[in-house]
Scaffold this active site. Structure first.
Site, PDB file in Angstrom:
ATOM      1  N   LYS A 115       0.753   0.930  22.774  1.00 17.49           N
ATOM      2  CA  LYS A 115       1.901   1.656  22.369  1.00 17.49           C
ATOM      3  C   LYS A 115       2.972   1.694  23.899  1.00 17.49           C
ATOM      4  CE  LYS A 115       1.364   3.700  18.314  1.00 17.49           C
ATOM      5  NZ  LYS A 115       1.708   4.714  17.175  1.00 17.49           N
ATOM      6  N   LYS A 207      -2.417  -5.917  13.360  1.00 18.08           N
ATOM      7  CA  LYS A 207      -2.482  -4.637  12.358  1.00 18.08           C
ATOM      8  C   LYS A 207      -1.032  -4.661  11.709  1.00 18.08           C
ATOM      9  CE  LYS A 207      -2.081   0.126  13.701  1.00 18.08           C
ATOM     10  NZ  LYS A 207      -1.490   0.411  12.337  1.00 18.08           N
ATOM     11  N   LYS A 210       3.906   0.291  11.060  1.00 14.32           N
ATOM     12  CA  LYS A 210       5.271   0.598  10.748  1.00 14.32           C
ATOM     13  C   LYS A 210       6.311   0.214  11.629  1.00 14.32           C
ATOM     14  CE  LYS A 210       3.567   5.174   9.265  1.00 14.32           C
ATOM     15  NZ  LYS A 210       3.138   6.437  10.093  1.00 14.32           N
TER      16      LYS A 210
END
Ligand code: ATP
Ligand code: MG
Length: 346
Positions: A115, A207, A210
């Site tokens: 992230k 993956k 969102k």
């Protein structure tokens, strides 16, 4: 060893675009566990702000995740549903855990690395200590089991390390204050079912998430039937027909992902899916998958729309859940303060 009664805790971030991975990897599991456990399901808005969230969107997304919980079948009257920031003890216990966890442990967390990306110096401090807050969420309620997707396994291991170190560091004080030989349980992750890691529909090695820039990478819980069918039709595949054995899905990430999604939606094993579709072309399999996805997801989307049309009702559900969560959390924090040696007049 201190006995902890079974309790389930889990959370979902209100970061928008709730998707099929969240549903199969987490929310559908939450629903199933209600039958056998006391459950606490949290919309983790304090986790969400570890990356920038528009304030108006945060509130809207918090209500949307709550609506998804209820629409999927979570009963907020029998179990507890609330948003994290309404119970201040999450932040309070996270601070104590920031002082228990070691820098080296957090440096190993792959979610932070992913992230934060290349510009790590510019990531928020909150993103780095995210796993301490997650351990606090879980341990505040002495949760023994946490249903999550595969991507959260490492954070659950860290939660156990924190609990273990707290129990060791304060062992004498824990015993002296009558809490036995362990204050916190060593929580077990529940990573179950055929779809614990749903992958992007555009890239079978990434993956489903969102935050992926491409909406075609995921099926959103709010997508209508046509959009779902179109996304599945356009999903990346290879030119081979489906194999008849699971072993034949190795080295075929996209095929493996679609078979896993089918299995998750139909609540059957991958083996069973291949017994039905082994030898079939994607031109046969994809329409069957689209039909199944629409049948399973459409009622949830319809119910979510109905629920989000009445934000007042959702806010009352969250307030009621928060009040019940607070009762448990306050008691835990009072114990933590005693154990750590903090003078308290509360
Ligand atoms: P974000 O990109 O904001 O982290 P996310 O899609 O990872 O969003 P979270 O709110 O972080 O969603 O995770 C909620 C739950 O959904 C967690 O239990 C997580 O493990 C699970 N989950 C997330 N993505 C997937 C996926 N692709 N497959 C299976 N489970 C998933
Ligand atoms: Mg996530």
């Amino acid at each position: 060893m201190t006995e902890f009664s079974p309790r389930v805790f889990s959370g979902v971030q209100p970061t928008g675009n709730l998707h099929l991975g969240n549903y199969l990897g987490a929310i559908a599991r939450f629903v199933a566990l209600q039958e056998s456990h006391d459950c606490i399901y949290c919309v983790v808005d304090m986790h969400a702000i570890t990356v920038w969230q528009d304030p108006e969107e945060l509130g809207k997304n918090t209500r949307e995740v709550t609506a998804a919980f209820i629409a999927a079948g979570i009963d907020p009257t029998k179990h507890i549903v609330f948003n994290q920031s309404q119970v201040g003890e999450h932040a309070e216990l996270a601070w104590v855990f920031n002082c228990v966890a070691r820098m080296g442990w957090l440096h190993r967390m792959t979610q932070f690395k992913e992230k934060a990306g290349k510009d790590r110096e510019n990531a928020s401090v909150g993103l780095f200590v995210y796993p301490s807050l997650m351990a606090a969420d879980i341990l505040l309620y002495f949760a023994t089991h946490v249903p999550v997707g595969e991507d959260q396994k490492q954070h659950l291991e860290l939660c156990r390390d924190i609990a273990q170190k707290f129990n060791n560091d304060f062992a004498e004080s824990i015993a002296a204050h009558g809490f036995g030989d362990a204050f916190f349980p060593l929580t077990e992750p529940l990573i179950q079912g055929p779809a614990t890691r749903v992958m992007s529909l555009r890239d079978g090695t990434k993956k489903m998430s969102k935050s992926d820039a491409s909406d075609y990478s995921r099926i959103n819980l709010t997508d209508d039937a046509d959009t779902i069918a179109q996304k599945i039709r356009k999903a990346k595949t290879d030119p081979e027909p489906l194999p008849s054995e699971v072993a034949g899905l190795k080295q075929r990430p996209e095929a493996d992902n679609l078979v896993g999604i089918f299995a998750g939606l139909a609540e059957i094993s991958r083996e069973e899916v291949l017994r039905q579709f082994g030898g079939a072309q994607f031109s046969t399999f994809k329409p069957a998958l689209a039909e199944l996805a629409v049948a399973r997801l459409s009622p949830i989307a319809t119910e979510m729309r109905r629920l989000t049309a009445d934000p007042g009702h959702i806010d009352r559900v969250l307030a009621d859940g928060a009040a019940r969560a607070r009762t448990i959390a306050r008691k835990t924090m009072a114990g933590v303060r005693e154990v750590v040696g903090m003078i308290s007049s509360r």
